[in-house]
Design an enzyme around this catalytic site. Sequence first.
Site, mmCIF file in Angstrom:
data_model
loop_
_atom_site.group_PDB
_atom_site.id
_atom_site.type_symbol
_atom_site.label_atom_id
_atom_site.label_comp_id
_atom_site.label_asym_id
_atom_site.label_seq_id
_atom_site.Cartn_x
_atom_site.Cartn_y
_atom_site.Cartn_z
ATOM 1 N N ASP A 14 -13.703 -2.257 0.462
ATOM 2 C CA ASP A 14 -13.363 -3.413 -0.525
ATOM 3 C C ASP A 14 -14.230 -4.104 -1.082
ATOM 4 O O ASP A 14 -14.288 -4.774 -2.081
ATOM 5 C CB ASP A 14 -12.381 -4.393 0.336
ATOM 6 C CG ASP A 14 -10.797 -4.092 0.151
ATOM 7 O OD1 ASP A 14 -10.642 -2.705 -0.075
ATOM 8 O OD2 ASP A 14 -9.991 -4.831 0.840
ATOM 9 N N ASN B 105 -0.245 -11.485 -1.570
ATOM 10 C CA ASN B 105 -0.628 -12.188 -0.640
ATOM 11 C C ASN B 105 -1.743 -13.051 -0.439
ATOM 12 O O ASN B 105 -1.977 -13.939 -0.085
ATOM 13 C CB ASN B 105 0.271 -11.599 0.706
ATOM 14 C CG ASN B 105 0.426 -12.764 1.719
ATOM 15 O OD1 ASN B 105 0.941 -13.721 1.756
ATOM 16 N ND2 ASN B 105 -0.130 -12.341 2.994
ATOM 17 N N GLY B 106 -2.771 -11.957 -0.738
ATOM 18 C CA GLY B 106 -4.115 -12.365 -0.962
ATOM 19 C C GLY B 106 -4.464 -12.441 -2.297
ATOM 20 O O GLY B 106 -3.881 -11.834 -3.195
ATOM 21 N N GLY C 256 1.058 -8.241 -6.787
ATOM 22 C CA GLY C 256 2.621 -8.357 -6.782
ATOM 23 C C GLY C 256 2.928 -9.734 -7.696
ATOM 24 O O GLY C 256 3.842 -9.591 -8.408
ATOM 25 N N GLU D 184 1.702 -9.088 -11.671
ATOM 26 C CA GLU D 184 2.501 -8.268 -12.265
ATOM 27 C C GLU D 184 3.854 -8.528 -12.508
ATOM 28 O O GLU D 184 4.530 -8.233 -13.286
ATOM 29 C CB GLU D 184 2.497 -6.822 -11.518
ATOM 30 C CG GLU D 184 0.998 -6.249 -11.501
ATOM 31 C CD GLU D 184 1.090 -4.979 -10.630
ATOM 32 O OE1 GLU D 184 2.071 -4.390 -10.413
ATOM 33 O OE2 GLU D 184 -0.061 -4.641 -10.042
ATOM 34 N N ASN D 185 4.473 -9.547 -11.832
ATOM 35 C CA ASN D 185 5.947 -9.729 -11.723
ATOM 36 C C ASN D 185 6.218 -11.291 -12.152
ATOM 37 O O ASN D 185 7.491 -11.403 -12.397
ATOM 38 C CB ASN D 185 6.316 -9.428 -10.392
ATOM 39 C CG ASN D 185 6.211 -7.876 -10.149
ATOM 40 O OD1 ASN D 185 7.078 -7.178 -10.711
ATOM 41 N ND2 ASN D 185 5.660 -7.432 -9.240
ATOM 42 N N GLU E 191 -4.184 0.872 -5.869
ATOM 43 C CA GLU E 191 -5.349 1.355 -5.155
ATOM 44 C C GLU E 191 -5.302 2.548 -4.588
ATOM 45 O O GLU E 191 -6.308 3.026 -4.307
ATOM 46 C CB GLU E 191 -5.497 0.122 -3.984
ATOM 47 C CG GLU E 191 -5.590 -1.454 -4.414
ATOM 48 C CD GLU E 191 -5.659 -2.392 -3.644
ATOM 49 O OE1 GLU E 191 -6.720 -2.824 -2.985
ATOM 50 O OE2 GLU E 191 -4.342 -3.192 -3.416
#
EC number: 2.7.2.1
Length: 400
Positions: free
Chosen positions: A142, A205-206, A326, A329-330, A380
Amino acid sequence: MLTLVLNCGSSSVKFALLDLSANLTLLSGLAERLGSTGAVATLSRGENRRSVPVPDGSYAGAFEVVRAELGALGVREQVRAVGHRVVHGGERFSAPALIDAKVMAAIRACVPLAPLHNPANIAGIEAAQEAFGQLPHVAVFDTAFHQTMPDVAFRYAVPESWYAQHGVRRYGFHGTSHAYVAAEAARMLGMPLDALNLVTAHLGNGCSVAAVQGGRSIDTSMGLTPLEGLIMGTRSGDVDPGLHEFMARQAGLSLTQVTAALNKESGLSGLSGGLGSDMRELEAAAGRGHTGARLAVAAFVYRLAKGVAGMAVALGHLDALVFTGGIGENSATIRAATLERLGVLGFRLDQQANAQAVRGQPGLISAAGSVPALVVNTNEELSIARQTRQVLAAQTGDQA
């Protein structure tokens, strides 16, 4: 060439089997609640999904489930490599690496930098080597993408000995995602990546933002750990470092307790009064007038816009802003509110395009004449599979 991609967490394993020649994901899944008697793996093949128990709730048990599924698909012998997500590679790794004893030792040496993540990555790699021992294993880090940051971006203003002796500096995370969506954004814009100055915003979430200049990271919001930077689901993001001593003195909390609270009880969850960290639920609650949810959403947007603006300063000139992850994109709501705050940088929203860019529909969401803003779906697993193939090609000359 089929590549198995593994992302091993402390109590879960996310996995995917990719056929890069056909650009297909043949199998994906998630083994959850590892370490407990209720461990279960959810397996997905296209639209078909089913759940099976994980024997003994271990990494080894999870990989036995994967091996069995590969056998059922009739592709076990076609798998050529295993790619592993590894959270922290320190300064040692600026690229993916074929895993051998020296690489494993270097990953272990990074455990103090990522005590919540690297131990699980190591345990997962070791179990996978037992289960798939005949295959080459590649570590994709990462942190690697951000190793191109200049010292003015990665150094903290702390005693030099802290950096020299202990590696205290900013490393950044989500590098695999930032690199992937930057390349995809260039493709969607019809421009060469090496000619673009991009800010990429990975929001899940991150959360983190990165300044990507000519395909290279020159700054990012996360630091020594994934706790620094933006407001996240349960992580605080930036706080005054004096907070630890203050809470120790005022509430009798230990360093470990404060750090745990900043990682697991803060962010959107903390600001909303414990309502939760799911942005969809917070947006709905905010719409109903919930005070904590409204504050959490507004603060998230405020800090995100400041983060994007800071990355624009690093770039000097901004060609486009990329939303991914998440939330990115949404959530049309978060994107719209963020671009409204970024009007000072020349952004204007196309409301219809923004509303349509949800549930996996990428695209441009800015109005004509605006600095481009677009939604790009991150992948990813695909990026890790591609990097795994590149490492093996460099080792063997095999381009398959």
